[in-house]
Design a protein around this motif. Structure first.
Motif, mmCIF file in Angstrom:
data_model
loop_
_atom_site.group_PDB
_atom_site.id
_atom_site.type_symbol
_atom_site.label_atom_id
_atom_site.label_comp_id
_atom_site.label_asym_id
_atom_site.label_seq_id
_atom_site.Cartn_x
_atom_site.Cartn_y
_atom_site.Cartn_z
ATOM 1 N N THR A 159 37.252 59.947 60.969
ATOM 2 C CA THR A 159 38.149 58.455 61.225
ATOM 3 C C THR A 159 39.307 58.527 61.885
ATOM 4 O O THR A 159 39.205 59.768 62.379
ATOM 5 N N SER A 209 35.076 53.860 55.550
ATOM 6 C CA SER A 209 34.779 54.759 56.585
ATOM 7 C C SER A 209 34.280 55.488 57.283
ATOM 8 O O SER A 209 33.303 55.768 57.537
ATOM 9 N N SER A 215 34.574 45.991 54.769
ATOM 10 C CA SER A 215 34.786 46.963 55.764
ATOM 11 C C SER A 215 33.217 47.976 56.161
ATOM 12 O O SER A 215 32.848 47.966 56.381
ATOM 13 N N GLU A 221 31.490 49.012 59.755
ATOM 14 C CA GLU A 221 31.766 50.543 60.046
ATOM 15 C C GLU A 221 30.460 49.965 60.571
ATOM 16 O O GLU A 221 29.926 51.570 61.182
#
Length: 350
Positions: free
Chosen positions: A119, A241, A277, A281
């Motif tokens: 990431t 992530s 999140s 993602e």
């Protein structure tokens, strides 16, 4: 020539030199959460006796790798990492991982680490065997899997509750095949083998559900190293992530997974943030389906509440929140579970 030495961080003077070196390399997190997990630390000392490099291992994870390079063209870094891998081999550990700043990923790749996820902030790499391809090849498959509607659920199940069962039931009804990945990290009140058994028992009525270990590839917030992050607040964001990238780019394509089911989180702010999140993602390639949490007598069913009732010894309340198989296990092992809590096992969180 630089010399490799063992560093004993229990010695205050050694610990201070170690922290000073890493701080000069922009690594500043020396919290107990990070340092207490370390099993072995080495140092690289130059001809003047100055500490110019270090690296640690925690289980099969490399941590706190840092060197003052000067004009050595990566020789010091290579020496530290190679020595750590040799140490692991001596412990009969032939498969290792590293979580590091994204900019250092290529340095590890030069030493035959394979990139699992990268990431903007972090990279997750592995070395040795069995690797992610072996993990995926060992997972159960079905005939014509490429033509099936396939979903996944990742759960800790600490312990497996009626809420977990509700989530699995919904996924089972809406898909041809469902993989339930049980987080393998042993940092919970119920150990991995216990959780795996409870999930298997609690889902055996669903013929199209396969319960499997998440192995080393379902990254848990409890074990994700945060030592290289600027602040602990970044942990959930970066961990999510990385977790999503591994799932999206490695796990899902190999198994033809197009959906991931998660439970709505109205209580834990951290878990809610993780869910939001994760959906961001994974999308749009993988559809994230959020299922409303199951309620019993107006109360949301949570594993956290069940663990509190275990501490309190309240079997009657536990019985309302868990399947019969989980209830029987808790009933038979109540004293052992309470003993684990008394010895300091954390029962908060998820």
């Amino acid at each position: 020539m630089d010399k490799v030495v063992d560093l004993f961080l229990s010695d205050a003077a050694t610990r201070q030199k170690w922290e000073n070196l890493l701080s000069s390399l922009d690594l500043h997190n020396f919290s107990a959460r990070e340092v207490d997990q370390i099993d072995h630390t080495i140092g690289l000392v130059d001809e003047d006796g100055k500490l110019v490099g270090t690296g640690s291992v925690a289980g099969n994870v490399l941590k706190y790798v840092g060197v003052i390079n000067e004009d050595t063209q990566g020789a010091r870094f290579n020496k530290v990492v190679t020595n750590l891998l040799q140490y692991l081999a001596e412990q009969k550990i032939y498969h290792s991982f590293v979580f590091t700043k994204a900019k250092y990923a290529s340095s590890f790749e030069h030493l035959h680490f394979n990139l699992l996820a990268k990431t903007d902030e972090a990279a997750f790499l592995e070395n040795g065997m069995p690797d992610v391809n072996d993990f995926l090849s060992d997972l159960p498959k079905v005939e014509d899997q490429a033509d099936k509607k396939i979903a996944a659920i990742v759960m800790n199940a600490n312990p497996f509750t009626l809420g977990h069962q509700h989530l699995v039931k919904m996924a089972s009804e809406e898909n041809d095949l469902v993989y339930v990945f049980v987080v393998a990290n042993d940092v919970s009140l119920f150990n991995f083998n216990e959780r795996m058994k409870l999930v298997q028992e609690g889902t055996k009525q669903f013929a199209n559900v396969k319960v499997v270990s998440g192995g080393d590839y379902m990254v848990s917030p409890a074990t994700f190293p945060a030592y290289f992050l600027k602040s602990p607040d970044e942990l959930i964001d970066v961990q999510t992530s990385v977790d999503a990238a591994v799932f999206k780019n490695k796990i899902a394509p190999a198994l033809n997974i197009a959906r991931r089911y998660i439970g709505q989180e109205p209580i834990s702010r951290t878990t809610h943030f993780y869910n939001v999140s994760l959906a961001h993602e994974l999308g749009p390639d993988i559809e994230v389906i959020t299922v409303k949490r199951l309620e019993k007598s107006g109360q949301i069913v949570t594993a956290t509440q069940v663990r509190q009732w275990i501490k309190d010894g309240d079997l009657a309340k536990i019985n309302k929140f868990v399947p019969e198989s989980t209830y029987e296990f808790i009933k038979q092992n109540m004293s052992e579970l309470q003993s684990r809590i008394e010895k300091g096992m954390n029962i908060d969180g998820n």
